[in-house]
Design a protein around this motif. Sequence first.
Motif, PDB file in Angstrom:
ATOM      1  N   HIS A  84       0.840  -1.205   0.000  1.00  0.00           N
ATOM      2  CA  HIS A  84       0.000   0.000   0.000  1.00  0.00           C
ATOM      3  C   HIS A  84       0.873   1.253   0.000  1.00  0.00           C
ATOM      4  O   HIS A  84       0.590   2.217  -0.736  1.00  0.00           O
ATOM      5  N   LEU A  85       1.946   1.247   0.778  1.00  0.00           N
ATOM      6  CA  LEU A  85       2.873   2.386   0.823  1.00  0.00           C
ATOM      7  C   LEU A  85       3.459   2.653  -0.558  1.00  0.00           C
ATOM      8  O   LEU A  85       3.529   3.809  -1.003  1.00  0.00           O
ATOM      9  N   PHE A  86       3.884   1.613  -1.244  1.00  0.00           N
ATOM     10  CA  PHE A  86       4.464   1.787  -2.578  1.00  0.00           C
ATOM     11  C   PHE A  86       3.455   2.397  -3.536  1.00  0.00           C
ATOM     12  O   PHE A  86       3.789   3.297  -4.325  1.00  0.00           O
ATOM     13  N   ARG A  87       2.224   1.930  -3.473  1.00  0.00           N
ATOM     14  CA  ARG A  87       1.203   2.447  -4.396  1.00  0.00           C
ATOM     15  C   ARG A  87       0.873   3.908  -4.096  1.00  0.00           C
ATOM     16  O   ARG A  87       0.665   4.703  -5.025  1.00  0.00           O
ATOM     17  N   LEU A  88       0.804   4.264  -2.822  1.00  0.00           N
ATOM     18  CA  LEU A  88       0.560   5.661  -2.464  1.00  0.00           C
ATOM     19  C   LEU A  88       1.662   6.571  -3.014  1.00  0.00           C
ATOM     20  O   LEU A  88       1.401   7.714  -3.398  1.00  0.00           O
ATOM     21  N   ALA A  89       2.892   6.051  -3.040  1.00  0.00           N
ATOM     22  CA  ALA A  89       4.032   6.843  -3.506  1.00  0.00           C
ATOM     23  C   ALA A  89       4.214   6.769  -5.016  1.00  0.00           C
ATOM     24  O   ALA A  89       5.179   7.321  -5.557  1.00  0.00           O
ATOM     25  N   GLY A  90       3.297   6.071  -5.704  1.00  0.00           N
ATOM     26  CA  GLY A  90       3.345   6.046  -7.156  1.00  0.00           C
ATOM     27  C   GLY A  90       4.253   5.000  -7.751  1.00  0.00           C
ATOM     28  O   GLY A  90       4.700   5.135  -8.898  1.00  0.00           O
ATOM     29  N   HIS A  91       4.533   3.924  -7.007  1.00  0.00           N
ATOM     30  CA  HIS A  91       5.401   2.853  -7.506  1.00  0.00           C
ATOM     31  C   HIS A  91       4.673   1.512  -7.436  1.00  0.00           C
ATOM     32  O   HIS A  91       3.785   1.318  -6.596  1.00  0.00           O
ATOM     33  N   ASN A  92       5.067   0.588  -8.298  1.00  0.00           N
ATOM     34  CA  ASN A  92       4.581  -0.782  -8.187  1.00  0.00           C
ATOM     35  C   ASN A  92       5.282  -1.469  -7.022  1.00  0.00           C
ATOM     36  O   ASN A  92       6.498  -1.308  -6.850  1.00  0.00           O
ATOM     37  N   PRO A  93       4.562  -2.252  -6.220  1.00  0.00           N
ATOM     38  CA  PRO A  93       5.201  -2.945  -5.092  1.00  0.00           C
ATOM     39  C   PRO A  93       6.196  -3.986  -5.579  1.00  0.00           C
ATOM     40  O   PRO A  93       6.068  -4.519  -6.684  1.00  0.00           O
ATOM     41  N   PRO A  94       7.220  -4.285  -4.768  1.00  0.00           N
ATOM     42  CA  PRO A  94       8.165  -5.350  -5.113  1.00  0.00           C
ATOM     43  C   PRO A  94       7.444  -6.694  -5.145  1.00  0.00           C
ATOM     44  O   PRO A  94       6.362  -6.849  -4.570  1.00  0.00           O
ATOM     45  N   PRO A  95       8.039  -7.680  -5.799  1.00  0.00           N
ATOM     46  CA  PRO A  95       7.401  -9.007  -5.856  1.00  0.00           C
ATOM     47  C   PRO A  95       7.347  -9.668  -4.489  1.00  0.00           C
ATOM     48  O   PRO A  95       8.198  -9.413  -3.629  1.00  0.00           O
ATOM     49  N   ARG A  96       6.362 -10.519  -4.310  1.00  0.00           N
ATOM     50  CA  ARG A  96       6.231 -11.299  -3.080  1.00  0.00           C
ATOM     51  C   ARG A  96       6.729 -12.713  -3.351  1.00  0.00           C
ATOM     52  O   ARG A  96       5.956 -13.620  -3.625  1.00  0.00           O
ATOM     53  N   ASP A  97       8.023 -12.890  -3.311  1.00  0.00           N
ATOM     54  CA  ASP A  97       8.583 -14.216  -3.547  1.00  0.00           C
ATOM     55  C   ASP A  97       9.877 -14.352  -2.764  1.00  0.00           C
ATOM     56  O   ASP A  97      10.160 -13.549  -1.873  1.00  0.00           O
ATOM     57  N   GLY A  98      10.677 -15.340  -3.110  1.00  0.00           N
ATOM     58  CA  GLY A  98      11.906 -15.588  -2.367  1.00  0.00           C
ATOM     59  C   GLY A  98      12.926 -14.474  -2.461  1.00  0.00           C
ATOM     60  O   GLY A  98      13.885 -14.446  -1.694  1.00  0.00           O
ATOM     61  N   SER A  99      12.741 -13.536  -3.416  1.00  0.00           N
ATOM     62  CA  SER A  99      13.696 -12.432  -3.549  1.00  0.00           C
ATOM     63  C   SER A  99      13.371 -11.271  -2.618  1.00  0.00           C
ATOM     64  O   SER A  99      14.155 -10.327  -2.494  1.00  0.00           O
ATOM     65  N   SER A 100      12.217 -11.318  -1.957  1.00  0.00           N
ATOM     66  CA  SER A 100      11.810 -10.218  -1.083  1.00  0.00           C
ATOM     67  C   SER A 100      12.727 -10.114   0.132  1.00  0.00           C
ATOM     68  O   SER A 100      13.097 -11.114   0.741  1.00  0.00           O
ATOM     69  N   GLU A 101      13.093  -8.886   0.494  1.00  0.00           N
ATOM     70  CA  GLU A 101      13.930  -8.654   1.664  1.00  0.00           C
ATOM     71  C   GLU A 101      13.175  -7.911   2.764  1.00  0.00           C
ATOM     72  O   GLU A 101      13.770  -7.461   3.737  1.00  0.00           O
TER      73      GLU A 101
END
Length: 279
Positions: A84-101
Amino acid sequence: MIDRAGLAGFLRNRREALQPEDVGMPRGQRRRTTGLRREEVATLCHMSPDYYSRLERERGPQPSPQMLASIAQGLHLSIDERDHLFRLAGHNPPPRDGSSEHISPGLLRVLDRLQDTPAQIVTELGETLRQTPMGVALTGDTTQYTGPARSSGYRWFTDPAARDLYAPEQHAFMTRMYASGLRRVATLRGPDSRAAYLADLLLDSSEEFRRVWDDHEIGIRPHEVKHFVHPEVGALELNCQHLIDPDQAHSLMVYTAVPGTESYEKLQVLSVIGTQELH
């Protein structure tokens, strides 16, 4: 497009909902602020108080994805709140997979309460995301690495110094374990994953890795008892417990010694050494 009013309101709401003890900070005696202060959040997010304050006041530049990831972690946001934070700031959220930090708030809360215990949060590739002070005292600061070297398995095959911390009789098993673990993740995540990329790098650079990789071993799990050789306190026999976050593929690793043993006494010494190094 950035929603400045929505972003500001969301940040204020989450900041005011957090208490100092929620993020491992002392409360202090003269506290009138509801929740955390802006400067405290800025510290948690590794940014200047002025930059963070401007965001809450609907001012300043559009935050970068890297800055948003830092804010999400500092405010202990859930994965849904991070998106939600990413979308409010005008960006696509990072992926939700094993690469997430992005570390889950629950895992962070547990880590915050283990400051006197060696502990760390790692990704499925052995990349250290957070360590307690005692964790740093035990293994060194393993968050400092960049690129492929962030992976403990990659370092095992490419940096001879990575083996100095472990008893020599454990090396052969750990070689097989790291190769087996990387094969599991590469198969799970696919040929375009970071795990597959690391495997390709190691196949090009390490004869030892090529040899064990060709054995196609799978399912070799770490031993519960680990044998360390610490440069200051010597041999340590520590139990390692794992708390796994299945959504983020992160593990909280906690190291303890049996009370009354020599290793237990050495951990107390290591605690003193770690405190002295912090100061």
